[in-house]
Design a protein around this motif. Sequence first.
Motif, PDB file in Angstrom:
ATOM      1  N   LEU A  81       0.856  -1.191   0.000  1.00  0.00           N
ATOM      2  CA  LEU A  81       0.000   0.000   0.000  1.00  0.00           C
ATOM      3  C   LEU A  81       0.890   1.238   0.000  1.00  0.00           C
ATOM      4  CD1 LEU A  81      -2.607  -1.163   2.681  1.00  0.00           C
ATOM      5  CD2 LEU A  81      -2.661  -1.530   0.202  1.00  0.00           C
ATOM      6  N   PRO A  82       1.351   1.677  -1.187  1.00  0.00           N
ATOM      7  CA  PRO A  82       2.263   2.830  -1.260  1.00  0.00           C
ATOM      8  C   PRO A  82       1.517   4.124  -0.922  1.00  0.00           C
ATOM      9  CG  PRO A  82       2.294   1.502  -3.292  1.00  0.00           C
ATOM     10  CD  PRO A  82       1.107   1.080  -2.508  1.00  0.00           C
ATOM     11  N   PRO A  83       2.200   5.075  -0.260  1.00  0.00           N
ATOM     12  CA  PRO A  83       1.545   6.329   0.116  1.00  0.00           C
ATOM     13  C   PRO A  83       1.530   7.391  -0.978  1.00  0.00           C
ATOM     14  CG  PRO A  83       3.753   6.278   1.017  1.00  0.00           C
ATOM     15  CD  PRO A  83       3.549   4.955   0.330  1.00  0.00           C
ATOM     16  N   SER A  84       2.239   7.161  -2.092  1.00  0.00           N
ATOM     17  CA  SER A  84       2.329   8.184  -3.135  1.00  0.00           C
ATOM     18  C   SER A  84       2.461   7.533  -4.498  1.00  0.00           C
ATOM     19  CB  SER A  84       3.536   9.102  -2.890  1.00  0.00           C
ATOM     20  OG  SER A  84       4.743   8.370  -3.041  1.00  0.00           O
ATOM     21  N   ASN A  85       2.189   8.354  -5.534  1.00  0.00           N
ATOM     22  CA  ASN A  85       2.361   7.864  -6.906  1.00  0.00           C
ATOM     23  C   ASN A  85       3.831   7.563  -7.199  1.00  0.00           C
ATOM     24  OD1 ASN A  85      -0.385   8.091  -7.454  1.00  0.00           O
ATOM     25  ND2 ASN A  85      -0.192  10.172  -8.259  1.00  0.00           N
ATOM     26  N   ALA A  86       4.724   8.356  -6.597  1.00  0.00           N
ATOM     27  CA  ALA A  86       6.156   8.135  -6.821  1.00  0.00           C
ATOM     28  C   ALA A  86       6.585   6.782  -6.260  1.00  0.00           C
ATOM     29  CB  ALA A  86       6.964   9.259  -6.177  1.00  0.00           C
ATOM     30  N   ALA A  87       6.064   6.432  -5.086  1.00  0.00           N
ATOM     31  CA  ALA A  87       6.400   5.133  -4.491  1.00  0.00           C
ATOM     32  C   ALA A  87       5.835   3.996  -5.329  1.00  0.00           C
ATOM     33  CB  ALA A  87       5.859   5.054  -3.063  1.00  0.00           C
ATOM     34  N   MET A  88       4.602   4.180  -5.828  1.00  0.00           N
ATOM     35  CA  MET A  88       3.992   3.177  -6.695  1.00  0.00           C
ATOM     36  C   MET A  88       4.826   2.975  -7.953  1.00  0.00           C
ATOM     37  SD  MET A  88       1.070   1.283  -7.217  1.00  0.00           S
ATOM     38  CE  MET A  88      -0.521   2.020  -6.779  1.00  0.00           C
ATOM     39  N   ALA A  89       5.271   4.081  -8.544  1.00  0.00           N
ATOM     40  CA  ALA A  89       6.064   4.009  -9.772  1.00  0.00           C
ATOM     41  C   ALA A  89       7.403   3.330  -9.531  1.00  0.00           C
ATOM     42  CB  ALA A  89       6.276   5.409 -10.342  1.00  0.00           C
ATOM     43  N   ALA A  90       8.028   3.603  -8.381  1.00  0.00           N
ATOM     44  CA  ALA A  90       9.324   2.992  -8.076  1.00  0.00           C
ATOM     45  C   ALA A  90       9.196   1.487  -7.889  1.00  0.00           C
ATOM     46  CB  ALA A  90       9.919   3.636  -6.827  1.00  0.00           C
ATOM     47  N   LEU A  91       8.119   1.045  -7.237  1.00  0.00           N
ATOM     48  CA  LEU A  91       7.912  -0.383  -7.011  1.00  0.00           C
ATOM     49  C   LEU A  91       7.574  -1.128  -8.298  1.00  0.00           C
ATOM     50  CD1 LEU A  91       5.827  -0.098  -3.732  1.00  0.00           C
ATOM     51  CD2 LEU A  91       8.091  -1.155  -3.915  1.00  0.00           C
ATOM     52  N   ALA A  92       6.906  -0.434  -9.230  1.00  0.00           N
ATOM     53  CA  ALA A  92       6.455  -1.076 -10.469  1.00  0.00           C
ATOM     54  C   ALA A  92       7.366  -0.787 -11.657  1.00  0.00           C
ATOM     55  CB  ALA A  92       5.030  -0.622 -10.792  1.00  0.00           C
ATOM     56  N   ALA A  93       8.465  -0.081 -11.449  1.00  0.00           N
ATOM     57  CA  ALA A  93       9.351   0.300 -12.552  1.00  0.00           C
ATOM     58  C   ALA A  93       9.975  -0.925 -13.217  1.00  0.00           C
ATOM     59  CB  ALA A  93      10.447   1.231 -12.043  1.00  0.00           C
ATOM     60  N   PRO A  94      10.193  -0.862 -14.537  1.00  0.00           N
ATOM     61  CA  PRO A  94      10.859  -1.983 -15.224  1.00  0.00           C
ATOM     62  C   PRO A  94      12.217  -2.321 -14.631  1.00  0.00           C
ATOM     63  CG  PRO A  94       9.884  -0.477 -16.819  1.00  0.00           C
ATOM     64  CD  PRO A  94       9.769   0.192 -15.489  1.00  0.00           C
ATOM     65  N   THR A  95      12.929  -1.298 -14.150  1.00  0.00           N
ATOM     66  CA  THR A  95      14.255  -1.547 -13.573  1.00  0.00           C
ATOM     67  C   THR A  95      14.169  -2.285 -12.239  1.00  0.00           C
ATOM     68  OG1 THR A  95      14.169   0.671 -12.585  1.00  0.00           O
ATOM     69  CG2 THR A  95      15.329   0.435 -14.687  1.00  0.00           C
ATOM     70  N   ALA A  96      12.970  -2.297 -11.632  1.00  0.00           N
ATOM     71  CA  ALA A  96      12.794  -3.004 -10.358  1.00  0.00           C
ATOM     72  C   ALA A  96      12.486  -4.473 -10.549  1.00  0.00           C
ATOM     73  CB  ALA A  96      11.681  -2.343  -9.542  1.00  0.00           C
ATOM     74  N   GLN A  97      12.135  -4.871 -11.785  1.00  0.00           N
ATOM     75  CA  GLN A  97      11.822  -6.276 -12.024  1.00  0.00           C
ATOM     76  C   GLN A  97      13.071  -7.121 -11.803  1.00  0.00           C
ATOM     77  OE1 GLN A  97      10.537  -7.360 -15.997  1.00  0.00           O
ATOM     78  NE2 GLN A  97       9.241  -8.976 -15.190  1.00  0.00           N
ATOM     79  N   GLY A  98      12.899  -8.212 -11.092  1.00  0.00           N
ATOM     80  CA  GLY A  98      14.030  -9.072 -10.776  1.00  0.00           C
ATOM     81  C   GLY A  98      14.726  -8.715  -9.470  1.00  0.00           C
ATOM     82  N   SER A  99      14.159  -7.760  -8.716  1.00  0.00           N
ATOM     83  CA  SER A  99      14.761  -7.392  -7.432  1.00  0.00           C
ATOM     84  C   SER A  99      14.639  -8.557  -6.446  1.00  0.00           C
ATOM     85  CB  SER A  99      14.069  -6.154  -6.854  1.00  0.00           C
ATOM     86  OG  SER A  99      14.247  -5.030  -7.689  1.00  0.00           O
ATOM     87  N   PRO A 100      15.703  -8.861  -5.698  1.00  0.00           N
ATOM     88  CA  PRO A 100      15.650  -9.964  -4.735  1.00  0.00           C
ATOM     89  C   PRO A 100      14.615  -9.712  -3.630  1.00  0.00           C
ATOM     90  CG  PRO A 100      17.924  -9.344  -5.204  1.00  0.00           C
ATOM     91  CD  PRO A 100      17.058  -8.291  -5.818  1.00  0.00           C
ATOM     92  N   VAL A 101      13.918 -10.778  -3.247  1.00  0.00           N
ATOM     93  CA  VAL A 101      12.899 -10.713  -2.200  1.00  0.00           C
ATOM     94  C   VAL A 101      13.128 -11.873  -1.236  1.00  0.00           C
ATOM     95  CG1 VAL A 101      10.433 -10.851  -1.670  1.00  0.00           C
ATOM     96  CG2 VAL A 101      11.198  -9.629  -3.710  1.00  0.00           C
ATOM     97  N   ALA A 102      12.978 -11.605   0.059  1.00  0.00           N
ATOM     98  CA  ALA A 102      13.083 -12.655   1.074  1.00  0.00           C
ATOM     99  C   ALA A 102      11.935 -12.497   2.065  1.00  0.00           C
ATOM    100  CB  ALA A 102      14.421 -12.587   1.793  1.00  0.00           C
ATOM    101  N   LEU A 103      11.430 -13.621   2.554  1.00  0.00           N
ATOM    102  CA  LEU A 103      10.318 -13.627   3.504  1.00  0.00           C
ATOM    103  C   LEU A 103      10.682 -14.499   4.702  1.00  0.00           C
ATOM    104  CD1 LEU A 103       7.330 -13.150   4.373  1.00  0.00           C
ATOM    105  CD2 LEU A 103       6.724 -15.117   2.941  1.00  0.00           C
ATOM    106  N   TRP A 104      10.554 -13.926   5.900  1.00  0.00           N
ATOM    107  CA  TRP A 104      10.810 -14.650   7.141  1.00  0.00           C
ATOM    108  C   TRP A 104       9.525 -14.760   7.960  1.00  0.00           C
ATOM    109  CZ3 TRP A 104      14.207 -11.096   5.155  1.00  0.00           C
ATOM    110  CH2 TRP A 104      15.557 -11.458   5.028  1.00  0.00           C
ATOM    111  N   VAL A 105       9.433 -15.803   8.764  1.00  0.00           N
ATOM    112  CA  VAL A 105       8.407 -15.905   9.794  1.00  0.00           C
ATOM    113  C   VAL A 105       9.137 -16.023  11.119  1.00  0.00           C
ATOM    114  CG1 VAL A 105       6.555 -17.300  10.768  1.00  0.00           C
ATOM    115  CG2 VAL A 105       6.691 -16.965   8.297  1.00  0.00           C
ATOM    116  N   GLY A 106       8.771 -15.143  12.063  1.00  0.00           N
ATOM    117  CA  GLY A 106       9.459 -15.132  13.345  1.00  0.00           C
ATOM    118  C   GLY A 106       8.494 -14.999  14.503  1.00  0.00           C
TER     119      GLY A 106
END
Length: 214
Positions: A81-106
Amino acid sequence: MSSLTPAFQAELAKPALILFGAVEILLPGPTPVRLLDGAGVATFDGRTFVGRDETFGVLGGVSDFSDGLDDQAPNLTLTLLPPSNAAMAALAAPTAQGSPVALWVGAMDAVTGQVIADPDLVFVGETDVPTQKVNDGQRELELTVISFFDRFLETDEGERLNTGFHQSIWPGEKGLEFISFVRDQPVWGADAPKAVLVGTGASQTPTGVPGIVL
């Protein structure tokens, strides 16, 4: 993936416990996105996760995921839930595709609020397809995350044994620039065939076809 520590296993055996999910997205740039699936702050392995990031907002949810079958690799969907259009654009940018993601449960200690060592790393992958939505005025980004095992299922469509494709992978490497007959299959798992010389003397010309060398 890490195995559960004795301390974590003991915490899971308690009748009441505080579990949390933590997501890390390494977007291009110096600042990683580290979010919890609820309010608060959690620190472990030198990383600090927050319920609300000033730039990228909050984590709206994480889909279920399981091991893939046949031609499917594990994947999941993050709702941000991004707070701005700029944040939305950064998360969805073509250059962001392939960014590493990790998920933990603690788990957290109910008295001290400290993280029980060590949270379990349950998923490692990379961002794939972003889907932008607006619901009742709230920006929402559904981000598909694929496992690194998805690489094993690629069909390599579009690959060509020619200088154009070769330099698209290794810019400036001109090993195929002046090579003709690149449609021929390269030799794999065996010695290359010896060239045949046609004619005699100065007129001898290698044909590149297996045969008897004159």
